[in-house]
Design a protein around this motif. Sequence first.
Motif, PDB file in Angstrom:
ATOM      1  N   ASP A   1      17.020  -9.588  -6.301  1.00 26.47           N
ATOM      2  CA  ASP A   1      18.220 -10.421  -6.378  1.00 26.47           C
ATOM      3  C   ASP A   1      19.453  -9.557  -6.622  1.00 26.47           C
ATOM      4  OD1 ASP A   1      19.899 -12.734  -6.743  1.00 26.47           O
ATOM      5  OD2 ASP A   1      19.681 -12.471  -8.896  1.00 26.47           O
TER       6      ASP A   1
ATOM      7  N   TRP B   1      17.035 -17.920  -1.864  1.00 28.73           N
ATOM      8  CA  TRP B   1      17.986 -16.816  -2.033  1.00 28.73           C
ATOM      9  C   TRP B   1      18.922 -16.693  -0.832  1.00 28.73           C
ATOM     10  CZ3 TRP B   1      19.679 -12.159  -0.039  1.00 28.73           C
ATOM     11  CH2 TRP B   1      20.421 -11.345  -0.919  1.00 28.73           C
TER      12      TRP B   1
ATOM     13  N   TRP C   1      11.064 -18.619  -2.344  1.00 26.37           N
ATOM     14  CA  TRP C   1      12.059 -17.764  -3.000  1.00 26.37           C
ATOM     15  C   TRP C   1      13.037 -17.226  -1.965  1.00 26.37           C
ATOM     16  CZ3 TRP C   1      14.465 -13.129  -3.087  1.00 26.37           C
ATOM     17  CH2 TRP C   1      15.120 -12.749  -4.253  1.00 26.37           C
TER      18      TRP C   1
END
Length: 240
Positions: free
Chosen positions: A173, A209, A205
């Motif tokens: 991230d 994101w 995920w």
Amino acid sequence: MDVGHEVARVLAEMRAQADPVRAEKEKRYLKSDLFHIGVTVPALRKVALSAVRTEPTRDELVTLAEALWGVTDEGRPVHEARMAAIEVLVKRAALLEPRDVRLAERFVRDSASWVYVDALAEKVVGGLVLRYPDLGAVLDAWVRDPYMWIRRTAVLALLAGVRAGNPDLERLDRFGNAVLGETGFFIRKALGWVLRELSKKDPEWVVAWVLPRTGVLSGVTLREAARRLPEEDAALILNR
């Protein structure tokens, strides 16, 4: 191990398989200023790995890799010798210690091509970080380094954890956000590559994101991230 003997033997065996036509084509393809012998990758790998068939010590391995990396011909580094240096490190990566991340860094800083950087990033640096998590702090510094290939190394090193089923999502991230504004193909591709591999195991995920960042992520990153996603998720990302 007699390192000098092994280096000479490896070079002699590669030169015995030299193909000048291949060497010229490879130089053009890689836009390389190095000296090229002209050896296929399978042949190069077989010759290189024969030098570490009997497990060396850590010191012997590092000395061998450094010696191969430093080989020159006509005043230029030899492409195949550098590739051989990487092959032996990858093959015996389990022998490496935390301090050896600096050896990998030196090789990356001495490189200007994905052909050297990518294996070092994932198999050597990434492998070290998996075994010694405190080395993640090194990647934190590298992702903002002025040298593009060091930044690519920081991102691609995360592949080792992804493939091992132990992804560092917090670091992915942060690194992804750190390189969002990059305009260079090799950084954009690296981020997409890591997201693509993660999508095979954790598509939720990746979608979560990527979606809020579709307006700033490059096309190459988005296409790579979507490549292995379920069809509906891929369409959601690419059509947003």
